[in-house]
Scaffold this motif. Structure first.
Motif, PDB file in Angstrom:
ATOM      1  N   VAL A  44       0.764  -1.274   0.424  1.00 27.58           N
ATOM      2  CA  VAL A  44       0.045  -0.127   0.063  1.00 27.58           C
ATOM      3  C   VAL A  44       0.827   1.256  -0.137  1.00 27.58           C
ATOM      4  N   THR A  45       0.845   2.001  -0.745  1.00 22.31           N
ATOM      5  CA  THR A  45       0.952   3.318  -1.397  1.00 22.31           C
ATOM      6  C   THR A  45       1.148   4.650  -0.991  1.00 22.31           C
ATOM      7  N   PRO A  46       0.680   5.406   0.487  1.00 24.14           N
ATOM      8  CA  PRO A  46      -0.116   6.159   0.339  1.00 24.14           C
ATOM      9  C   PRO A  46      -0.141   7.609  -0.901  1.00 24.14           C
ATOM     10  N   LYS A  47      -0.598   8.383  -0.989  1.00 22.76           N
ATOM     11  CA  LYS A  47      -0.085   9.748  -2.275  1.00 22.76           C
ATOM     12  C   LYS A  47      -0.217  11.004  -1.144  1.00 22.76           C
ATOM     13  N   SER A  48       0.033  12.160  -1.660  1.00 24.03           N
ATOM     14  CA  SER A  48      -0.246  13.631  -1.100  1.00 24.03           C
ATOM     15  C   SER A  48      -2.011  13.597  -1.203  1.00 24.03           C
ATOM     16  N   ASP A  49      -2.218  13.236  -2.308  1.00 20.76           N
ATOM     17  CA  ASP A  49      -3.565  13.659  -2.437  1.00 20.76           C
ATOM     18  C   ASP A  49      -4.688  13.282  -1.894  1.00 20.76           C
ATOM     19  N   GLY A  50      -4.291  12.293  -0.865  1.00 20.05           N
ATOM     20  CA  GLY A  50      -5.380  11.999  -0.336  1.00 20.05           C
ATOM     21  C   GLY A  50      -6.269  10.274  -0.130  1.00 20.05           C
ATOM     22  N   THR A  51      -5.158   9.328  -1.388  1.00 17.26           N
ATOM     23  CA  THR A  51      -5.823   8.032  -1.782  1.00 17.26           C
ATOM     24  C   THR A  51      -3.850   7.652  -1.632  1.00 17.26           C
ATOM     25  N   ALA A  52      -4.371   6.194  -2.037  1.00 15.05           N
ATOM     26  CA  ALA A  52      -3.101   5.406  -1.732  1.00 15.05           C
ATOM     27  C   ALA A  52      -3.406   4.169  -2.890  1.00 15.05           C
ATOM     28  N   ILE A  53      -2.418   3.569  -4.263  1.00 11.72           N
ATOM     29  CA  ILE A  53      -2.602   2.587  -4.444  1.00 11.72           C
ATOM     30  C   ILE A  53      -2.201   1.240  -3.220  1.00 11.72           C
ATOM     31  N   ILE A  54      -2.787   0.125  -4.303  1.00 12.28           N
ATOM     32  CA  ILE A  54      -2.345  -1.410  -3.482  1.00 12.28           C
ATOM     33  C   ILE A  54      -2.287  -1.858  -4.868  1.00 12.28           C
ATOM     34  N   ASN A  55      -1.023  -2.708  -4.688  1.00 15.14           N
ATOM     35  CA  ASN A  55      -0.462  -3.761  -5.147  1.00 15.14           C
ATOM     36  C   ASN A  55      -0.399  -5.461  -4.899  1.00 15.14           C
ATOM     37  N   SER A  56      -1.486  -5.758  -5.630  1.00 14.31           N
ATOM     38  CA  SER A  56      -1.074  -7.267  -4.441  1.00 14.31           C
ATOM     39  C   SER A  56      -1.118  -8.290  -5.110  1.00 14.31           C
ATOM     40  N   GLN A  57      -1.073  -9.492  -4.706  1.00 11.83           N
ATOM     41  CA  GLN A  57      -0.693 -11.151  -5.723  1.00 11.83           C
ATOM     42  C   GLN A  57      -1.417 -11.743  -4.855  1.00 11.83           C
ATOM     43  N   ILE A  58      -2.263 -12.728  -4.448  1.00 11.34           N
ATOM     44  CA  ILE A  58      -3.320 -13.452  -3.637  1.00 11.34           C
ATOM     45  C   ILE A  58      -3.154 -14.807  -4.256  1.00 11.34           C
ATOM     46  N   THR A  59      -3.040 -15.955  -3.258  1.00 11.35           N
ATOM     47  CA  THR A  59      -3.333 -16.759  -4.274  1.00 11.35           C
ATOM     48  C   THR A  59      -4.149 -17.488  -2.521  1.00 11.35           C
ATOM     49  N   PHE A  60      -5.244 -18.565  -3.624  1.00 14.35           N
ATOM     50  CA  PHE A  60      -5.653 -18.917  -3.153  1.00 14.35           C
ATOM     51  C   PHE A  60      -6.400 -20.108  -3.473  1.00 14.35           C
TER      52      PHE A  60
END
Length: 244
Positions: free
Chosen positions: A93-109
């Motif tokens: 999770v990468t927070p941004k200065s404009d009040g948003t955040a960017i999520i990069n993920s990978q899950i195995t189920f």
């Protein structure tokens, strides 16, 4: 001596006596025809309607009897879905200065599917699974091609899904990262597929099926001590709720 009148000359015509009109051919009397339906035709139509009604009634009776015998003999059961431990291969999770955040993920189920029937094979269409965290953030979806299950068969389906640069609210992203780290995030899964059955190499179906499971945290799912609550829905009218 009686007075005899003078004899009238030949061709004499007395104009003082009214003449009768000459007799001619009488005009035919026209009578309107009155239509009277024949009783035979009416009885024929009534007989056809009775035969058609009896045919429909017998047809539905045969269908009900067929399904009754089929259910009593084969005792069909719905497939059982179980979710195996879920692995977060990457969750950034990468927070941004404009009040948003960017999520990069990978899950195995993995999803375990069991055919509990003793005499019925189950056919599955393309099966898609979507994972949601805390009922508000989608973690991705994946699908597997169609497959067939024989009697008492257990099939393990493996899915790998992820998010690439998914933009969320910064507060939501930071909170979600913390809950994933502590394995407290509540996960929900939705399975969409089509199911048909096979008896004597005859394929019957396919019906759209939705299975929704959730209500457990990542820790509870991975420990394997609890089963998520699941609902099985088909044709928008048959619902079955259970702890699979």
């Amino acid at each position: 001596m009686a007075d005899h009148g003078l004899k009238k000359p030949p061709g004499f015509r007395d104009t003082t006596t009214p003449s009768k009109p000459p007799l001619g051919p009488k005009k035919p009397v026209v009578r309107k025809a009155i239509y009277q339906p024949k009783k035979e035709r009416r009885n024929c139509c009534r007989g056809c309607c009775c035969c058609f009604t009896c045919f429909i009634f017998l047809f539905f009776l045969l269908i009900i009897a067929f399904f009754g015998i089929f259910y009593a003999w084969y005792q069909p059961k719905i497939p059982i879905f179980r979710f195996k431990p879920i692995e977060f291969n990457r969750f950034v999770v990468t927070p941004k200065s404009d009040g948003t955040a960017i999520i990069n993920s990978q899950i195995t189920f993995r999803v375990e599917v069991k055919n509990p029937n003793s005499n019925i094979k189950i056919y599955y269409g393309e099966t898609k699974v979507s994972i949601t965290a805390d009922q508000e953030t989608e973690l991705g979806s994946a699908s597997v091609p169609e497959f067939t299950q024989r009697i008492h068969n257990i099939t393990l389906l493996k899915f790998t899904a992820g998010l690439d640069n998914r933009i969320v609210d910064s507060t939501v992203g930071i909170k979600l990262k913390e809950r994933v780290k502590n394995k407290k995030v509540v996960l929900n899964a939705e399975v969409k597929t089509k199911i048909g059955i096979g008896v004597f190499n005859v394929k019957i179906g396919m019906l759209p099926v939705n299975v929704n499971c959730g209500g457990l945290s990542l820790k509870e799912i991975n420990d394997g001590n609890s089963s998520p609550k699941c609902s099985f829905n088909t044709l928008r009218w048959y619902n079955y709720n259970s702890n699979f």
